[in-house]
Design a protein around this motif. Structure first.
Motif, PDB file in Angstrom:
ATOM      1  N   VAL A 308       0.856  -1.182   0.000  1.00 52.87           N
ATOM      2  CA  VAL A 308       0.000   0.000   0.000  1.00 52.87           C
ATOM      3  C   VAL A 308       0.892   1.233   0.000  1.00 52.87           C
ATOM      4  N   PHE A 309       0.553   2.224  -0.826  1.00 50.64           N
ATOM      5  CA  PHE A 309       1.326   3.464  -0.801  1.00 50.64           C
ATOM      6  C   PHE A 309       0.401   4.668  -0.826  1.00 50.64           C
ATOM      7  N   ASP A 341       1.723  -6.283   3.693  1.00 53.64           N
ATOM      8  CA  ASP A 341       3.139  -6.650   3.802  1.00 53.64           C
ATOM      9  C   ASP A 341       4.077  -5.458   3.875  1.00 53.64           C
ATOM     10  N   LEU A 342       3.720  -4.343   3.236  1.00 54.69           N
ATOM     11  CA  LEU A 342       4.613  -3.193   3.199  1.00 54.69           C
ATOM     12  C   LEU A 342       3.779  -1.944   2.949  1.00 54.69           C
ATOM     13  N   VAL A 343       4.073  -0.869   3.703  1.00 53.28           N
ATOM     14  CA  VAL A 343       3.416   0.426   3.507  1.00 53.28           C
ATOM     15  C   VAL A 343       4.491   1.456   3.176  1.00 53.28           C
ATOM     16  N   ILE A 344       4.280   2.206   2.091  1.00 55.82           N
ATOM     17  CA  ILE A 344       5.242   3.190   1.613  1.00 55.82           C
ATOM     18  C   ILE A 344       4.600   4.573   1.653  1.00 55.82           C
ATOM     19  N   ASN A 345       5.268   5.524   2.286  1.00 53.81           N
ATOM     20  CA  ASN A 345       4.783   6.901   2.394  1.00 53.81           C
ATOM     21  C   ASN A 345       5.830   7.890   1.907  1.00 53.81           C
ATOM     22  N   GLY A 346       5.429   9.154   1.775  1.00 51.87           N
ATOM     23  CA  GLY A 346       6.339  10.251   1.484  1.00 51.87           C
ATOM     24  C   GLY A 346       6.190  11.301   2.573  1.00 51.87           C
ATOM     25  N   ARG A 376       2.899 -12.579  11.431  1.00 47.79           N
ATOM     26  CA  ARG A 376       3.016 -12.668  12.888  1.00 47.79           C
ATOM     27  C   ARG A 376       3.691 -11.446  13.516  1.00 47.79           C
ATOM     28  N   ASP A 377       4.578 -10.751  12.749  1.00 47.58           N
ATOM     29  CA  ASP A 377       5.405  -9.702  13.348  1.00 47.58           C
ATOM     30  C   ASP A 377       4.753  -8.326  13.323  1.00 47.58           C
ATOM     31  N   GLY A 378       3.887  -8.083  12.359  1.00 50.44           N
ATOM     32  CA  GLY A 378       3.377  -6.740  12.120  1.00 50.44           C
ATOM     33  C   GLY A 378       3.886  -6.202  10.798  1.00 50.44           C
ATOM     34  N   ILE A 379       3.729  -4.906  10.582  1.00 50.92           N
ATOM     35  CA  ILE A 379       3.976  -4.282   9.282  1.00 50.92           C
ATOM     36  C   ILE A 379       5.148  -3.319   9.382  1.00 50.92           C
ATOM     37  N   VAL A 380       6.017  -3.344   8.384  1.00 47.09           N
ATOM     38  CA  VAL A 380       7.091  -2.358   8.262  1.00 47.09           C
ATOM     39  C   VAL A 380       6.570  -1.182   7.449  1.00 47.09           C
ATOM     40  N   TYR A 381       6.786   0.032   7.962  1.00 48.97           N
ATOM     41  CA  TYR A 381       6.377   1.270   7.292  1.00 48.97           C
ATOM     42  C   TYR A 381       7.635   2.016   6.849  1.00 48.97           C
ATOM     43  N   VAL A 382       7.655   2.429   5.584  1.00 50.90           N
ATOM     44  CA  VAL A 382       8.815   3.115   5.026  1.00 50.90           C
ATOM     45  C   VAL A 382       8.415   4.521   4.592  1.00 50.90           C
ATOM     46  N   THR A 383       9.145   5.511   5.073  1.00 50.71           N
ATOM     47  CA  THR A 383       9.027   6.873   4.577  1.00 50.71           C
ATOM     48  C   THR A 383      10.120   7.066   3.536  1.00 50.71           C
ATOM     49  N   ALA A 384       9.718   7.247   2.286  1.00 54.21           N
ATOM     50  CA  ALA A 384      10.668   7.382   1.178  1.00 54.21           C
ATOM     51  C   ALA A 384      10.488   8.751   0.537  1.00 54.21           C
ATOM     52  N   GLY A 385      10.660   9.791   1.340  1.00 55.48           N
ATOM     53  CA  GLY A 385      10.377  11.151   0.884  1.00 55.48           C
ATOM     54  C   GLY A 385      11.592  11.929   0.424  1.00 55.48           C
TER      55      GLY A 385
END
Length: 471
Positions: A308-309, A341-346, A376-385
């Motif tokens: 998701v982004f 599985d992965l969240v990408i933000n700016g 099981r672990d949760g979600i990694v969130y990435v700020t790629a701004g």
């Protein structure tokens, strides 16, 4: 031979005061691709012309010397008058769009765009041709790239060229595209120069003419003087998948599947507590669509991973914007419910990556180079701004690959309704890098599918990497 595709019928630009010149003197520029809802068979091609032209078209074929017949294209004429005592500059812009259907999966096409007086099949114009490749019928290994907050700058141009070197199947742009509106409040009092879009699309063309450039809407992309809700400019410039909750009112919300990855784009202006100009514009419709779409993707046997982004950050620690409580309150529970599985933000002009987060806390510490399991672990969130605009700072030292400065906790805040700030001390800020950068995600299919997520500086140096595997 006729091209195996069709597009919208030709629509002439309004005549009126528009300047129309001999088509042989006008060359298209700013080409940019986008997938349709089915990337295996659909592609949208968009470009710009500096003046009104007659009967624009696209040709496609399997070889550069064997382009098919002319397929009519649609002109979207965007007129911007002088407003706010000159704070909004006048501009006449002509964006041209062709939606291609019934393409062959996993196939590379050559294409050229033109109009009366300019034929890309003419040997004198062969240098203007581009290519695109449709998604494969079955999952196979591929790479996609991502960033947000680009603008027009040497750093933005430099990032584009390093991205091109990754040979990505597609690129995700998490909003704040060109900064024609530098204030970003989404209100009619902003300063704005539409001509910056011409520079941006010319800058981006070197990548986007070949790589589908999948954008969503940031706060600087709310251009309040264009109807509806400040998104008329977005609708004029981009042809994105039309399978979202409302393609006209929310052009930055849509979804597509490439190989074994389902991608969901969201418009976080709809839920942002920090910048409320478009807060609630969907009446909850986008969130209802999100829950339905995440359920559909999880039920799709083709899909191993869901990405998701969107623009505003769910989890970030910079002093400029930090975290948006509206995103946390509205969407994070759905991400966890469907085990995204992965969240990408700016939004924050840095690179920051969290540990795996579950119910607001660290579900698993994910150090550089480690593996995580979202089931099981949760979600990694990435700020790629860090795509190209002026950089922000962190309240803690940078910590990245080759320069690890771990901190047990970082003092930050998140936005509440009413634009209040709630201080918080967080333990999830794992990687921080104050520099220009982007994401490159290597996806593998097969018996043990995985996503290797790497962050690369504009020099090409790796500043972070970790692996996602499920189960």
């Amino acid at each position: 031979a006729a091209a195996p595709a069709h597009a919208a019928p030709a629509v002439l630009a309004p005549r009126g005061s528009a300047c129309e010149v001999d088509g042989s003197l006008v060359a298209p520029f700013g080409r940019h691709l986008a997938y349709g809802a089915d990337p295996r068979t659909q592609m949208a091609v968009a470009w710009q012309v500096p003046f009104a032209v007659r009967r624009p078209f696209i040709r496609i074929g399997f070889e550069p010397w064997a382009l098919g017949h002319r397929i009519g294209a649609e002109v979207r004429h965007l007129a911007t008058p002088v407003l706010n005592g000159g704070r909004i500059a006048a501009a006449e812009q002509y964006y041209v769009h062709a939606r291609l259907e019934r393409l062959r999966p996993g196939t590379t096409y050559y294409y050229g765009v033109g109009h009366d007086g300019f034929d890309p099949a003419d040997p004198r114009n062969l240098a203007t041709l581009g290519t695109f490749t449709t998604a494969p019928e079955r999952a196979e290994a591929f790479t996609f790239t991502a960033f947000g907050d680009q603008g027009v700058s040497y750093h933005a141009l430099g990032n584009n060229q390093v991205i091109l070197g990754q040979n990505p199947a597609f690129h995700l742009h998490a909003g704040d595209l060109c900064y024609a509106d530098p204030s970003g409040s989404g209100t009619s009092g902003d300063t704005y120069d539409a001509r910056v879009w011409d520079q941006f699309l010319a800058q981006t063309e070197s990548v986007a003419k070949t790589v589908p450039w999948m954008v969503t809407t940031g706060n600087h992309d709310m251009e309040a003087w264009y109807s509806p809700d400040g998104y008329g400019g977005q609708n004029a410039r981009w042809s994105l998948p039309c399978n979202g909750p409302d393609p006209v009112r929310l052009p930055g919300a849509y979804s597509f599947v490439h190989g074994n990855v389902g991608v969901v784009a969201l418009d976080a202006n709809d839920v942002s507590y920090e910048i409320p100009a478009n807060f609630g514009i969907s009446g909850g419709g986008q969130t209802r669509w999100l829950e339905r779409r995440l359920g559909e993707l999880r039920a799709d046997r083709r899909v191993d991973f869901v990405v998701v982004f969107f623009h505003h950050c769910a989890f970030s620690t910079t002093g400029a914007h930090a975290s948006d409580g509206g995103v946390r309150d509205t969407w994070v529970p759905l991400f966890e419910k469907h085990r995204v599985d992965l969240v990408i933000n700016g939004h924050n002009h840095v690179y920051e990556r969290t540990d795996a987060i579950l119910r607001g806390a660290v579900g698993r510490r994910v150090a550089i180079g480690e593996r995580t399991d979202p089931t099981r672990d949760g979600i990694v969130y990435v700020t790629a701004g860090g795509a190209g605009r002026a950089l922000y700072g962190f309240p803690a030292p940078d910590s990245y690959e080759g320069h690890v400065e771990d901190r047990e906790s970082v003092a930050s805040y998140h936005w509440l309704k009413g634009r209040a700030k709630a201080p918080e001390t967080v333990e999830w800020s794992r990687v921080r890098y104050t520099g220009y950068s982007f994401l490159a995600v290597r996806v593998r299919a097969g018996l043990h599918p995985s996503m290797t997520v790497s962050a690369l500086a504009e020099s090409g140096a790796r500043i972070d990497h970790f692996e996602i595997r499920r189960g």
